[in-house]
Design a protein around this motif. Structure first.
Motif, PDB file in Angstrom:
ATOM      1  N   THR A  82       0.827  -1.212   0.000  1.00 16.54           N
ATOM      2  CA  THR A  82       0.000   0.000   0.000  1.00 16.54           C
ATOM      3  C   THR A  82       0.855   1.253   0.000  1.00 16.54           C
ATOM      4  O   THR A  82       0.447   2.292  -0.517  1.00 16.54           O
ATOM      5  N   LEU A  83       2.059   1.159   0.559  1.00 17.67           N
ATOM      6  CA  LEU A  83       2.935   2.323   0.539  1.00 17.67           C
ATOM      7  C   LEU A  83       3.278   2.702  -0.894  1.00 17.67           C
ATOM      8  O   LEU A  83       3.438   3.860  -1.220  1.00 17.67           O
ATOM      9  N   ALA A  84       3.377   1.694  -1.770  1.00 18.44           N
ATOM     10  CA  ALA A  84       3.652   2.001  -3.165  1.00 18.44           C
ATOM     11  C   ALA A  84       2.411   2.485  -3.894  1.00 18.44           C
ATOM     12  O   ALA A  84       2.503   3.271  -4.831  1.00 18.44           O
ATOM     13  N   ASN A  85       1.233   2.030  -3.475  1.00 19.81           N
ATOM     14  CA  ASN A  85       0.036   2.374  -4.235  1.00 19.81           C
ATOM     15  C   ASN A  85      -0.583   3.690  -3.834  1.00 19.81           C
ATOM     16  O   ASN A  85      -1.343   4.274  -4.591  1.00 19.81           O
ATOM     17  N   VAL A  86      -0.272   4.175  -2.613  1.00 22.85           N
ATOM     18  CA  VAL A  86      -1.029   5.303  -2.113  1.00 22.85           C
ATOM     19  C   VAL A  86      -0.662   6.595  -2.833  1.00 22.85           C
ATOM     20  O   VAL A  86      -1.431   7.549  -2.843  1.00 22.85           O
TER      21      VAL A  86
END
Lengths: 112, 377, 315
Positions: free
Chosen positions: B342-346
């Motif tokens: 999620t850190l990459a997608n946010v």
């Protein structure tokens, strides 16, 4: 074109048994747990040899040593991972299916 | 976000709405400051780390056995992915190879967790668009999987199945049969859910919302179903196989779509459930025999692990999960670094939200499947 | 004087019946979702509990309007629901006509709108804009469909006259005339929008604008607002049943059946209509966006004008 696809399913659910149970509002209602479930722990004092290996592997520091080189479990710190049960070489620790662990004081939440 | 000049037209009707940290649309705390003109979104500002628990710092004070359980509690939905990644890294440093049966059992629980995570997400998505009944229905289907988990591993959410060098509890023959039999039921229910998601009112809310073209997706380094719905073909299970995926290569395929909107992401996740069911059926058919964990006691094992560093990655339900571990040779950890999907997608959220409506905010935020307790560990 | 006495006697009846309707709606909604659901008298528990809570008024609120509007909204909703009930009691004269009932229903929505937006919250401002759009799109077809009924029953808008016309006719409006049938379809389709249920509960969406207009209300004011909404729902479904489907007319007049039996039959009929137009859409549909809801309700406008034209022509 699909509209209101759930209508038939929703309507027949009116007459079937619901999926939820009245757990705390009706006495005796509940869902049984399986046999591998890790609830409150149980400790066999006589089988314990005092190797203290369980203390080194407990992630939350719930196990402490007592004076006679046996151990004491604090249920309020336990995270129910089951590593102590795996580590014990004499199988002195086991887990029951008791999950309703309530007490009125921290002194009652200790397993010796 | 800070330090770049933003060209925003200042009009008298510009409102700043705080979405979060506490908001009915979010399951976990995150803060978006959304600038809105009437119903159109102009700008989005992001702030994380409301659920920071300093797990990476805590890991340096515990030995490897205790750390396994700490990693499991980073997230409740993808807990098995975290432990798998961690034990893979430690096994890599120590040169321990788990048996084939252990690897297959690990993969089985991994895929079951993928199904449960996607079903949970489908329910949350239905709740965001106001469709409560589908939410209850999807979670009722998910209850069957949680019951399976409780029978085989002893816990519904935190399975504690992995140990360094193998798995902890074995699957008996009738447990494997039970799993294979309940896959029939779950496949039927998932097909029903797929049909409901093609309902007119649901499709109107989801299609054309939150567009992310494939070039931007690649630039912003999105991973997982968010990237696969924009046409990028990336899946660690095929590109860099771990656990038992090397021998399962032919039982599943990677699901991609080119729609690049929320509807495409929903479709990718639903079809991934079908692929996971295929994998589980294949494993249940040909589960190899053998023992599941090494003979030595675990404390002796971890004292033998030398100093070294390792990177391991797995395909969690939300995307690529990456662990970097540096051990100190005495059974402890010198440095641990986790990069959650999620850190990459946010970061892609800003691109998706600008230009949309307020009614799209919960749909778009939920469509990247945010697991913010993983993100701000 | 007599009118005032009858109306004030009807207020507790409206209070109890509308909260019971809400309880039955929640129980049926839960059963359709395979849950057990709350007990049917849960709205009464909620009402009493909310009165025991503290109410906080934000600093940025215009406190006079903020406090007065829930009281006014609840009062106008209860009176709007009480007028049809009381009209059964007095055969002589009219307590109020349809214009008064529909005006009170719209006034209660406007009071909620004004009170909600006076709290100074940006979410409430968005809810205010959305509610205005919704009201414009559903109030007009609602009014026109009722007017076409009034034309049929001798150009009179009095509630009693419409019922008497059905009794003299010996059958309900919806079965007798095609114009009334089209008007019935329009009215029933406007009920979810007027009652604020999914798919049209856009002004008070929980996940988008965190309850929109109701966001800063707590304690006794929230109890009054929820009572206003329940009374509005009850008034709408009761009106729909008695205006279009007045079944006691088929049983040839109200001299053979007592007053209470007719009232019970009408309440039961309103319950059936509530199930069809409020509970079922709430369960099987998702929420629409404001642009889509506006376009959908504009489709109803030609239908209602068609029913008006047909009733003038004489069908």
């Amino acid at each position: 074109m699909k509209i209101g696809y759930m209508l038939r399913d929703a309507f027949w659910s009116l007459f079937k048994k619901p999926a939820t149970v009245q757990y705390l509002t009706k006495h005796g209602e509940g869902v049984p747990v399986t046999e591998r479930y890790r609830g409150k722990m149980v400790y066999d004092r006589d089988a314990c040899i005092g190797c203290l290996l369980c203390i080194r592997t407990c992630p939350s520091g719930a196990i402490t040593v007592t004076d006679e080189r046996k151990v004491m479990f604090r249920v309020d710190r336990c995270i129910f991972c089951g590593q102590c049960m795996e580590t014990c070489p004499k199988d002195a620790i086991g887990f029951t299916s008791d999950f309703e662990i309530v007490a009125l004081g921290r002194e009652e939440l200790v397993v010796r | 976000m800070a330090g770049e000049t933003k060209e925003v037209e200042y009009g008298y009707s510009r409102l700043i709405i705080p979405i979060g940290p506490v908001h009915p649309a979010l399951k976990e705390p995150v803060h978006f400051r959304v600038s809105v003109r009437r119903e159109e979104i102009i700008d989005v500002d992001l702030r994380l780390s409301h659920a920071h628990r300093a797990i990476e710092a805590l890991a340096e004070t515990r030995n490897l056995v205790q750390n396994m359980y700490l990693m499991e509690r980073i997230c409740g939905i993808c807990s098995h992915s975290h432990t798998t990644c961690f034990t893979q890294a430690v096994e890599g440093i120590g040169g321990i190879q788990p048996s084939e049966r252990a690897l297959h059992i690990r993969t089985l629980i991994f895929e079951l967790e993928r199904i449960h995570s996607h079903l949970l997400w489908l329910g949350v998505m239905a709740y965001e668009i106001g469709f409560d009944t589908l939410f209850m229905y999807t979670w009722h289907v998910r209850e069957r999987i949680l019951d399976l988990f409780e029978e085989t591993t002893g816990g519904r959410v935190h399975h504690s199945m992995n140990t360094i060098g193998g798995v902890r509890s074995d699957l008996t023959a009738d447990m494997v049969e039970k799993i294979a039999a309940s896959m029939e039921r779950i496949e039927k229910d998932t097909r029903y859910i797929l049909n409901v998601f093609q309902d007119k009112t649901v499709e109107k809310r989801l299609s054309g919302v939150g567009l992310l073209d494939s070039r931007t997706a690649k630039e912003l380094c999105t991973v997982g179903p968010t990237a696969r719905a924009s046409g990028l073909n990336m899946d660690i299970r095929k590109d860099d196989p771990f656990a038992a995926y090397e021998s399962l290569k032919d039982s599943f395929s990677v699901v991609t779509r080119t729609g690049a909107d929320s509807y495409a992401r929903t479709e990718v996740r639903i079809y991934e459930v079908f692929e996971a069911i295929n994998i589980i059926r294949t494993i249940a058919d040909k589960l190899p025999s053998g023992d599941i964990s090494p003979e030595e006691s675990i404390l002796r094992l971890i004292n033998k692990i030398p100093e070294g560093e390792m990177i391991s990655r797995v395909e969690a339900p939300r995307g690529e999960l990456l662990y970097y571990i540096k051990t100190d040779g005495e059974g402890g950890i010198k440095r641990l670094k986790i990069r959650t999907p999620t850190l990459a997608n946010v970061l892609a959220l800003r691109h998706m939200l600008v230009g949309g409506e307020i009614a799209d905010i919960p749909v778009v935020v939920a469509s990247i499947d945010p697991c913010l307790s993983c993100t701000n560990r | 004087m007599f009118i005032l006495m009858v109306l004030s006697a009807m207020c507790p009846v409206v209070f109890i019946i509308s909260l019971l309707f809400e309880g039955i709606d929640r129980k049926l909604h839960a059963r359709m979702q395979k849950r057990i659901g709350p007990p049917i008298i849960q709205p009464f528990y909620d009402f009493v509990k909310l009165f025991g809570k503290e109410s906080l008024i934000p600093v940025t609120a215009a406190s006079g309007i903020n406090i007065a509007s829930p009281i006014l909204a609840a009062a106008s909703s209860i009176i709007a629901a009480g007028i049809p009930l009381a009209s059964f009691a007095t055969t002589a004269g009219a307590i109020g006509d349809l214009i008064l009932i529909l005006f009170l229903l719209a006034a209660s929505s406007i009071m909620i709108m004004v009170g909600g937006s006076s709290s100074g919250n940006p979410f409430a401002a968005i809810g205010f804009a959305r509610k205005m759009t919704m009201m414009v799109s559903y109030e007009v077809p609602l009014f026109i469909s009722v007017v076409s009924l009034a034309i049929k029953s001798g150009f009179s808008l009095a509630y009693n006259d419409i019922i008497q016309f059905q009794i003299q006719l010996g059958s309900c409006f919806a079965f007798a005339f095609p114009s009334a049938a089209i008007a019935m379809i329009t009215f029933l389709t406007c009920i979810p929008a007027a009652a604020g249920v999914v798919p049209f509960d856009i002004p008070e969406a929980k996940t988008e604008v965190a309850h929109g207009l109701l966001i800063e209300y707590g304690g006794p004011y929230l109890a009054l607002l929820k009572l206003a909404k329940s009374a509005t729902n009850f008034a709408l479904t009761f009106l729909a049943f008695t205006l279009f489907f007045y079944l006691p007319a088929i049983f040839k007049g109200n001299s053979s059946l007592g007053y209470w039996a007719i009232l019970a039959l009408c309440v039961a009929g309103a319950l059936v209509i509530m199930f069809l137009t409020i509970t079922v859409p709430r369960t099987i549909f998702a929420r629409l966006k404001i642009g889509q809801a506006f376009k959908f309700n504009l489709v109803l406008l030609p239908l209602s004008i068609l029913s008006l034209v047909l009733s003038i022509v004489g069908m």
